[in-house]
Design an enzyme around this catalytic site. Structure first.
Site, mmCIF file in Angstrom:
data_model
loop_
_atom_site.group_PDB
_atom_site.id
_atom_site.type_symbol
_atom_site.label_atom_id
_atom_site.label_comp_id
_atom_site.label_asym_id
_atom_site.label_seq_id
_atom_site.Cartn_x
_atom_site.Cartn_y
_atom_site.Cartn_z
ATOM 1 C CB SER B 151 -2.587 -10.446 -18.034
ATOM 2 O OG SER B 151 -2.059 -11.710 -17.864
ATOM 3 C CD GLU B 234 -1.014 -17.045 -24.787
ATOM 4 O OE1 GLU B 234 -1.854 -17.837 -25.238
ATOM 5 O OE2 GLU B 234 -1.042 -16.594 -23.628
#
Lengths: 365, 397
Positions: B151, B234
């Site tokens: 991303s 994360e």
């Protein structure tokens, strides 16, 4: 959400209470003998109830001190029920100390009869049962015409000293000797059911129709909300035992608990159990604080936790393999408790219908 | 030498000082953000000089509330999420003083976007199997390999990168952690078009990219350990959002249900209510986890929240497409775009349905997370592993 956030944790005092109840239940309950007892004439364990309800004073947790109780609340009662679920203890805690007690608390507690009865229930000397089918939830309550006919499948009725009967003429207290209870053969061997014949019974009128109905609904709401904690306890036992068993049991030269096909099922169950804990705590806290959110919190907890308990018990039987199908292993007691409790105090479908009503998600016209 | 930890009052006072010295209405957003960082009000739990004041993390909302009330600009945390959530805690924990000074401020103010060069075509769930090579050449490392599912790579100035520096060691050893300059020659970013039609992710090809040794994070060969910090952060950032009731994907479908009685059927009603209850319970579970953290009793529930939300998002968005009937047959737009943000709420049900399929894959698949719960939370035995003591170069692939 204008109200403050619910407290979803356990306080230190609650953890102490849990430890005390767990230790008593571990000493006094004999889970393997439960089926034999259930098949005998004394389906519940009076000595255990004496120790738990009277000596430890737990029967009066919901009752204010000035009425002879402990003046604690639903959060503490929920912890007791978690432990009762974890040991499938055959005691009338949910029926007498929660549903019947909460019903009486919905009446005018200044009156002599109500105060006296609450005091007796709080002391654990006597027990009471709300004389409605155990499947009734707060929204399925229907009133009888009067002290007449037969009330089917009333939980703990055969051992209760007093029956609270909501009728179209008001709420009555009926001494056990006035009614004829017929013990039934229940699916859940650890929670006795009976049909109660009221014809010709004399009772004491405790409240008028409206007050009686509202009080019975209040009793059923608290019962449904705290049953979620009992279901949490059932599910926790099932998961813990299954994990322990599959860690030890070897097949194909490996512990079966190392197989991904089994691990994922137990991990999924763990996720359901921790979610059930949040839902059950939320219901107990909402009841304890008298929050306006209580009906929604109860409906959410009941709709969710009843399924989790059944799932956990079914997985427990399956992942134990053959031993899980035997009468000797206690897994079946938990399955029977879980499956019966799924229909108790309102089905999941009834509670989902309450959710729909409360949050404005109506069905098709 | 130990100073008193600042309390809520002091943070409030410092925030007011910042606002007085840099009135938001009369200050460029970027200048305000830099001043905020320098005042230690960026992330108050970070050390003094690195955007913080060494205050308890739980006091950040005090600052945020004051700033929001004054209409101060924010640093668009969603746009720079990878930097904030993953790169920054790793740089803070393993970086040199020089690295912390160089990277944290532009990261936080949003001048420099970060991406994460971890996954590879052959190393997804089995991340430690990665094959991107970094070979020492004097003061530099020469990196060659291919990364995927990256991303923000097309927007990023910097990347956190893990690469193999010793092929003779078993796969978890011999990995080293680097900071990679995305503008360097040899870095090629190609959009990777997805199931939704968008190219939210990228493939990144690294061909002889020269990374100075000064941009290594942690010791040579210790990259797996450093990466654990990143990965832990994360999962926390994916599962740890606080939601109001109906705050997640259940919101749009409940709204549609209320506004469009003609779409209702009995079957959909039952399924909607079941999912509504599950979404509410997931919200409560997240709230309970948050209360545990605040009370200093962190529970293992965090590992489960991502699993719960992934399944719910998929089931709820799937129901929503069905509910819409005829309209559910349509899709808003298949034009390939490269969104800066994943926009769940601004798009239609079909997009939500397709995009949520990634929720059980990104940041650790649900299958891997179930293994983690089973082994680390429940203590079930690990599956036998035959790759633990084998040199990476000798593994079958």
């Amino acid at each position: 959400m204008t109200e403050t956030a619910p407290d979803l944790l356990y306080s230190e005092a609650e953890e102490d209470l849990r430890a005390a109840v767990r230790s008593l239940l571990a000493d006094r309950t004999d889970t393997p003998s439960a089926p034999a007892r259930a098949e005998s004439d004394t389906p519940y364990d009076p000595r255990l109830w004496q120790a738990l309800g009277a000596e430890m004073g737990l029967a009066g947790l919901l009752v204010p001190e000035k009425l002879g109780g402990q003046g604690a609340g639903h959060r503490e009662a929920a912890v007791v029920l978690e432990e009762i679920g974890r040991s499938v203890a055959p005691v009338p805690y949910l029926t007498s100390s929660v549903v019947a007690t909460e019903t009486l608390l919905g009446l005018d507690t200044a009156t002599g009869e109500v105060a006296a009865l609450l005091g007796e229930l709080a002391s654990g000397r006597r027990t009471a049962a709300l004389a409605v089918p155990f499947s009734y939830g707060p929204d399925s309550l229907r009133l009888r015409g009067g002290l007449d006919g037969i009330v089917r499948t009333v939980a703990d009725a055969a051992t209760a000293d007093v029956l609270l009967v909501p009728t179209g003429q008001g709420l009555y207290a009926v001494e056990a000797g006035e009614a004829a209870s017929t013990a039934l053969t229940p699916l859940d061997l650890t929670r006795p059911l009976a049909d109660v014949a009221l014809d010709g019974a004399r009772g004491t009128l405790l409240a008028d129709v409206d007050t009686g109905r509202a009080a019975a609904r209040r009793g059923l709401l608290a019962g449904a909300g705290l049953l979620a904690s009992e279901q949490l306890g059932v599910a926790e036992w099932c998961l813990t035992e299954t994990v322990a068993y599959t860690r030890d049991r070897k097949q194909f030269n490996r512990p079966v608990g190392s197989f991904q096909a089994l691990k994922h099922r137990m991990a999924q169950l763990w996720l359901e159990v921790v979610s059930a804990r949040a839902a059950a705590r939320n219901a107990a806290d909402a009841l304890a604080t008298g929050s306006q959110e209580a009906p929604l919190a109860v409906a959410v907890a009941q709709a969710y936790c009843s399924r989790v308990a059944v799932h956990a018990a079914e997985e427990c039987v399956q992942l134990h393999g053959g031993i899980g199908m035997t009468w000797e292993h206690p897994a079946h007691l938990y399955l029977k408790r879980a499956k019966s409790a799924q229909s108790a105090l309102g089905s999941a479908g009834e509670h989902r219908a309450s959710v729909a009503e409360i949050v404005g998600l109506p069905g098709p016209a | 030498m130990s100073e008193q930890q600042p309390d809520a009052d002091e943070l409030r006072a410092r925030t007011q000082e910042l606002l007085a010295a840099h009135p938001p209405a009369a200050t460029e957003a970027i200048d305000f953000l830099k001043a905020r960082f320098d005042a230690g009000l960026a992330w108050v739990h970070y050390p003094v000089g690195l955007g913080g004041l060494g205050a308890p993390r739980s006091l950040q909302p005090v600052v945020d509330a004051e700033l929001a009330a004054a209409g101060a600009p924010d640093n668009d945390p969603r746009r720079i999420g990878i930097g904030l959530g993953m790169a920054a805690p790793t740089v803070l924990k393993y970086g040199t003083d020089e690295q912390k000074r160089r990277f944290l401020r532009p990261l936080w103010v949003g001048e420099e976007v970060w991406c994460q060069l971890f996954s590879e075509p052959g190393a997804g769930s089995d991340l430690a199997a990665l094959g991107t090579r970094a070979v020492r050449d004097g003061d530099h490392w020469v990196v060659t390999g291919q990364k995927v599912w990256t991303s923000s790579a097309h927007l990023a100035r910097w990347a956190i990168l893990i690469a193999r520096t010793d092929v003779d060691l078993p796969k978890h050893q011999g990995i080293t952690y680097f900071i990679c300059d995305m503008t360097d020659p040899g870095v090629e970013v190609r959009p990777l078009r997805q199931i939704t039609g968008e190219a939210e992710f990228n493939e990144v090809f690294l061909t002889g990219v020269r990374i100075p040794d000064a941009h290594r994070l942690g010791a040579v060969g210790e990259g797996w350990k450093v990466a654990q910090t990143t990965l832990m952060n994360e999962r926390v950032s994916i599962g740890g959002m606080r939601l109001p009731r109906e705050g997640g994907m259940i919101g749009p479908v409940a709204r549609t249900w209320r506004e469009r009685p003609e779409l209702r059927t009995h079957d959909l009603h039952q399924r909607l209510l079941t999912l509504w209850v599950e979404a509410e319970v997931a919200r409560l579970t997240g709230e309970r986890l948050r209360q545990q953290l605040v009370a200093g009793q962190p529970g293992p529930e965090g590992s489960g929240m991502k699993l719960a939300f992934a399944r719910l998002n998929q089931e709820i968005s799937g129901l929503e497409v069905e509910l819409l009937g005829q309209e559910g047959l349509l899709y808003s737009d298949w034009t390939m775009r490269r969104p800066v943000l994943v926009d769940f709420t601004g798009r239609d049900a079909g997009y939500r349905y397709l995009r949520s399929k990634g929720n059980s894959i990104e940041g650790g698949t649900s299958e891997v997370l179930l293994n983690i719960v089973a082994e680390r939370v429940l203590g079930l035995p690990a599956e036998p592993r035959n790759d633990k003591d084998v040199a990476w170069k000798d593994l079958a692939r």
